[in-house]
Design an enzyme around this catalytic site. Structure first.
Site, PDB file in Angstrom:
ATOM      1  N   ASN A  98      -6.333  -6.454  10.975  1.00 21.47           N
ATOM      2  CA  ASN A  98      -6.434  -7.271   9.925  1.00 21.47           C
ATOM      3  C   ASN A  98      -6.566  -8.776  10.004  1.00 21.47           C
ATOM      4  OD1 ASN A  98      -6.823  -5.801   7.456  1.00 21.47           O
ATOM      5  ND2 ASN A  98      -4.318  -5.468   7.198  1.00 21.47           N
ATOM      6  N   SER A 124      -9.278  -0.263   5.132  1.00 28.16           N
ATOM      7  CA  SER A 124      -8.093  -0.131   4.260  1.00 28.16           C
ATOM      8  C   SER A 124      -8.186   1.559   3.846  1.00 28.16           C
ATOM      9  CB  SER A 124      -8.806  -0.587   2.880  1.00 28.16           C
ATOM     10  OG  SER A 124      -8.004  -0.419   1.934  1.00 28.16           O
ATOM     11  N   GLY A 125      -7.132   1.793   3.374  1.00 25.65           N
ATOM     12  CA  GLY A 125      -6.810   3.314   2.945  1.00 25.65           C
ATOM     13  C   GLY A 125      -5.425   3.575   3.777  1.00 25.65           C
ATOM     14  N   LYS A 174     -12.673  -7.915   3.796  1.00 21.27           N
ATOM     15  CA  LYS A 174     -11.280  -7.332   3.894  1.00 21.27           C
ATOM     16  C   LYS A 174     -10.147  -8.252   3.383  1.00 21.27           C
ATOM     17  CE  LYS A 174      -7.605  -4.692   5.208  1.00 21.27           C
ATOM     18  NZ  LYS A 174      -7.051  -3.816   4.617  1.00 21.27           N
ATOM     19  N   HIS A 177     -10.544  -8.149  -0.081  1.00 21.71           N
ATOM     20  CA  HIS A 177      -9.747  -6.917  -0.675  1.00 21.71           C
ATOM     21  C   HIS A 177      -8.052  -7.474  -0.696  1.00 21.71           C
ATOM     22  CE1 HIS A 177      -7.534  -3.273   0.659  1.00 21.71           C
ATOM     23  NE2 HIS A 177      -8.434  -2.640   0.014  1.00 21.71           N
ATOM     24  N   ASN A 178      -7.610  -7.575   0.326  1.00 22.02           N
ATOM     25  CA  ASN A 178      -6.080  -8.014   0.525  1.00 22.02           C
ATOM     26  C   ASN A 178      -5.437  -8.805  -0.453  1.00 22.02           C
ATOM     27  OD1 ASN A 178      -6.362  -6.105   2.460  1.00 22.02           O
ATOM     28  ND2 ASN A 178      -5.302  -7.160   4.003  1.00 22.02           N
ATOM     29  N   GLU A 181      -5.403  -6.991  -3.645  1.00 22.25           N
ATOM     30  CA  GLU A 181      -4.256  -6.070  -3.497  1.00 22.25           C
ATOM     31  C   GLU A 181      -2.896  -7.008  -3.643  1.00 22.25           C
ATOM     32  OE1 GLU A 181      -4.031  -4.184   0.495  1.00 22.25           O
ATOM     33  OE2 GLU A 181      -1.937  -4.751   0.327  1.00 22.25           O
TER      34      GLU A 181
HETATM   35  N1  LIG Z   1      -0.809  -0.032   7.622  1.00 21.94           N
HETATM   36  C1  LIG Z   1      -2.022  -0.470   7.068  1.00 21.94           C
HETATM   37  O1  LIG Z   1      -1.872  -0.022   5.994  1.00 21.94           O
HETATM   38  C2  LIG Z   1      -2.882  -1.125   7.586  1.00 21.94           C
HETATM   39  C3  LIG Z   1      -4.463  -1.018   6.591  1.00 21.94           C
HETATM   40  C4  LIG Z   1      -5.469  -1.829   7.229  1.00 21.94           C
HETATM   41  C5  LIG Z   1      -5.317  -2.512   8.406  1.00 21.94           C
HETATM   42  N2  LIG Z   1      -4.214  -2.436   9.063  1.00 21.94           N
HETATM   43  C6  LIG Z   1      -4.147  -3.175  10.346  1.00 21.94           C
HETATM   44  O2  LIG Z   1      -4.379  -2.430  11.425  1.00 21.94           O
HETATM   45  C7  LIG Z   1      -3.652  -2.990  12.685  1.00 21.94           C
HETATM   46  C8  LIG Z   1      -2.764  -1.666  13.040  1.00 21.94           C
HETATM   47  O3  LIG Z   1      -1.826  -1.573  12.075  1.00 21.94           O
HETATM   48  P1  LIG Z   1      -0.553  -0.221  12.058  1.00 21.94           P
HETATM   49  O4  LIG Z   1      -0.191  -0.120  10.661  1.00 21.94           O
HETATM   50  O5  LIG Z   1      -1.281   1.040  12.822  1.00 21.94           O
HETATM   51  O6  LIG Z   1       0.465  -0.977  13.152  1.00 21.94           O
HETATM   52  P2  LIG Z   1       1.499  -0.279  13.600  1.00 21.94           P
HETATM   53  O7  LIG Z   1       1.755   1.085  12.989  1.00 21.94           O
HETATM   54  O8  LIG Z   1       2.770  -1.273  13.800  1.00 21.94           O
HETATM   55  O9  LIG Z   1       0.872   0.024  15.112  1.00 21.94           O
HETATM   56  C9  LIG Z   1       0.761  -1.034  15.988  1.00 21.94           C
HETATM   57  C10 LIG Z   1      -0.066  -0.533  17.014  1.00 21.94           C
HETATM   58  O10 LIG Z   1      -0.366  -1.718  18.043  1.00 21.94           O
HETATM   59  C11 LIG Z   1       0.392  -1.449  19.427  1.00 21.94           C
HETATM   60  N3  LIG Z   1       1.100  -2.655  19.668  1.00 21.94           N
HETATM   61  C12 LIG Z   1       1.921  -3.412  18.998  1.00 21.94           C
HETATM   62  N4  LIG Z   1       2.243  -4.453  19.995  1.00 21.94           N
HETATM   63  C13 LIG Z   1       1.570  -4.313  21.139  1.00 21.94           C
HETATM   64  C14 LIG Z   1       1.626  -5.072  22.306  1.00 21.94           C
HETATM   65  N5  LIG Z   1       2.271  -6.527  22.513  1.00 21.94           N
HETATM   66  N6  LIG Z   1       0.587  -4.613  23.367  1.00 21.94           N
HETATM   67  C15 LIG Z   1       0.032  -3.533  23.209  1.00 21.94           C
HETATM   68  N7  LIG Z   1       0.073  -2.596  22.141  1.00 21.94           N
HETATM   69  C16 LIG Z   1       0.700  -3.130  21.016  1.00 21.94           C
HETATM   70  C17 LIG Z   1       1.524  -0.260  18.935  1.00 21.94           C
HETATM   71  O11 LIG Z   1       1.821   0.243  20.417  1.00 21.94           O
HETATM   72  P3  LIG Z   1       3.348   1.020  20.253  1.00 21.94           P
HETATM   73  O12 LIG Z   1       2.952   2.378  19.761  1.00 21.94           O
HETATM   74  O13 LIG Z   1       3.487   1.080  21.751  1.00 21.94           O
HETATM   75  O14 LIG Z   1       4.337   0.348  19.705  1.00 21.94           O
HETATM   76  C18 LIG Z   1       0.748   0.514  17.993  1.00 21.94           C
HETATM   77  O15 LIG Z   1      -0.219   1.226  18.588  1.00 21.94           O
HETATM   78  C19 LIG Z   1      -3.036  -4.187  12.216  1.00 21.94           C
HETATM   79  O16 LIG Z   1      -3.650  -5.288  12.744  1.00 21.94           O
HETATM   80  C20 LIG Z   1      -2.874  -4.156  10.878  1.00 21.94           C
HETATM   81  O17 LIG Z   1      -3.027  -5.098   9.938  1.00 21.94           O
HETATM   82  C21 LIG Z   1      -3.106  -1.866   8.836  1.00 21.94           C
END
Ligand SMILES: NC(=O)c1ccc[n+]([C@@H]2O[C@H](COP(=O)([O-])OP(=O)(O)OC[C@H]3O[C@@H](n4cnc5c(N)ncnc54)[C@H](OP(=O)(O)O)[C@@H]3O)[C@@H](O)[C@H]2O)c1
Length: 298
Positions: A98, A124-125, A174, A177-178, A181
């Site tokens: 995002n 999204s999802g 996106k 969209h947020n 939301e």
């Molecule tokens: N959650 C949602 O509903 C959603 C929806 C749409 C888009 N997004 C976007 O998708 C992206 C990921 O979101 P998420 O919800 O999957 O986040 P998350 O569960 O917090 O996962 C974050 C990921 O990034 C890695 N990471 C974090 N800090 C890091 C660093 N300093 N160096 C290397 N790797 C690092 C983590 O690795 P570790 O496993 O080692 O911690 C993990 O694989 C974000 O940009 C978020 O805004 C999220």
């Protein structure tokens, strides 16, 4: 057309997306900072990798595609810079974080200097995407979009992805969209508070439940509100809404000189640390937890 992808970031999103890609017979080579998640996805059929270089070396396609699902900002910026050193001309980087659309424009420029193709894809999802599909909002090179379309088809539900224009367009759509939301959730939260203020005792979850099947406000968010209100620990949830996207969304609105007063109120409420609107804020925090796995504090 590519039938494989290198996935970097196996958090809530990247892990589910990798699983959905595997289910649709896309070859996934995965890398994550913590190796336990790499091992977990390898057990489900992905090719695990121990470093970014290892991931790149394990991609077999002529045109390598790497998809990032990392926190926006420095983590994603650094990863893109790293990839630019290791990928070759014609390879593709997709950023699914995002992120502000201006970052996508910047990333696109950097990639172009190296002959690398960049796509910004808003996703999204939330944590339900694995089952329901991930909505994808795509920006980047229109002709080359065909190359990555099989990945989008695998990830998205039917009619659930779209190409919107040059780099930045995907993240812009996106972000809007947020913004919607935020406003939806604010509306639901205000409604629940009003119900709770009535002189007679209204069963809050029952109200949102009956709105579910056919009312004009029926929606997935209403269904998730019912679920959240029925959590045994609902009252213990702190009214802290841990949004990380506020600044970026405000900048998005400002960049098009947008009139969005409802969004302004939603932001004010999310930033407000006072005891006012406690139930409403708790509803927002709990529903965010339902759809995105966003942490709640108790
Ligand atoms: N959650 C949602 O509903 C959603 C929806 C749409 C888009 N997004 C976007 O998708 C992206 C990921 O979101 P998420 O919800 O999957 O986040 P998350 O569960 O917090 O996962 C974050 C990921 O990034 C890695 N990471 C974090 N800090 C890091 C660093 N300093 N160096 C290397 N790797 C690092 C983590 O690795 P570790 O496993 O080692 O911690 C993990 O694989 C974000 O940009 C978020 O805004 C999220």
């Amino acid at each position: 057309m590519v039938k494989e992808v290198g996935m970097i970031g196996l958090g809530r999103m990247g892990m589910g997306m990798s699983q959905r890609l595997l289910k649709h017979k896309i070859r996934v080579v995965a890398y994550n900072r913590s190796s336990d998640k790499v091992n977990a996805i390898a057990r489900k059929g992905a090719v695990g990798s121990s470093s970014v270089s290892d991931l790149i070396s394990k991609l077999k396609s002529k045109r390598k595609v790497v998809w990032l699902m990392l926190p926006a900002g420095k983590v994603t910026d650094d990863m893109i810079k790293r990839l630019l050193k290791e990928l070759g001309k014609g390879d593709i980087i997709i950023n699914g974080a995002n992120s502000l659309y201006k970052n996508a424009e910047r990333h696109d420029k950097l990639c172009k200097q190296k002959g690398i193709v960049f796509f910004d894809i808003g996703v999204s999802g939330g944590t339900h995407g694995l089952k329901n599909g991930y909505t994808l909002m795509i920006g980047g090179n229109k002709k080359l979009f065909r190359e990555i379309e099989p990945l989008c088809k695998a990830l998205a539900p039917r009619k659930g992805y779209g190409y919107f224009g040059p780099a930045g367009s995907g993240h812009f759509v996106k972000s809007v969209h947020n913004i919607i939301e935020y406003v939806y959730l604010e509306g639901i939260a205000e409604g629940v508070e009003l119900l709770d203020n009535f002189k007679h005792d209204i069963d809050l979850a029952k109200a949102t439940e009956v709105w579910g099947p056919a009312s004009v406000i029926n929606s997935w968010l209403i269904d998730l509100t019912t679920k959240a209100l029925r959590r045994k620990d609902f009252k213990k949830i702190k009214p802290d809404i841990g949004s990380v996207t506020i600044k970026e969304l405000e900048e998005t609105r400002k960049s098009v000189k947008g009139y969005a007063p409802a969004f302004g109120v939603a932001v004010k409420v999310r930033k407000d640390k006072s005891k006012k609107f406690t139930l409403g804020k708790r509803v927002i925090a709990a529903v965010r937890n339902e759809f995105g796995g966003h942490k709640v504090r108790k």
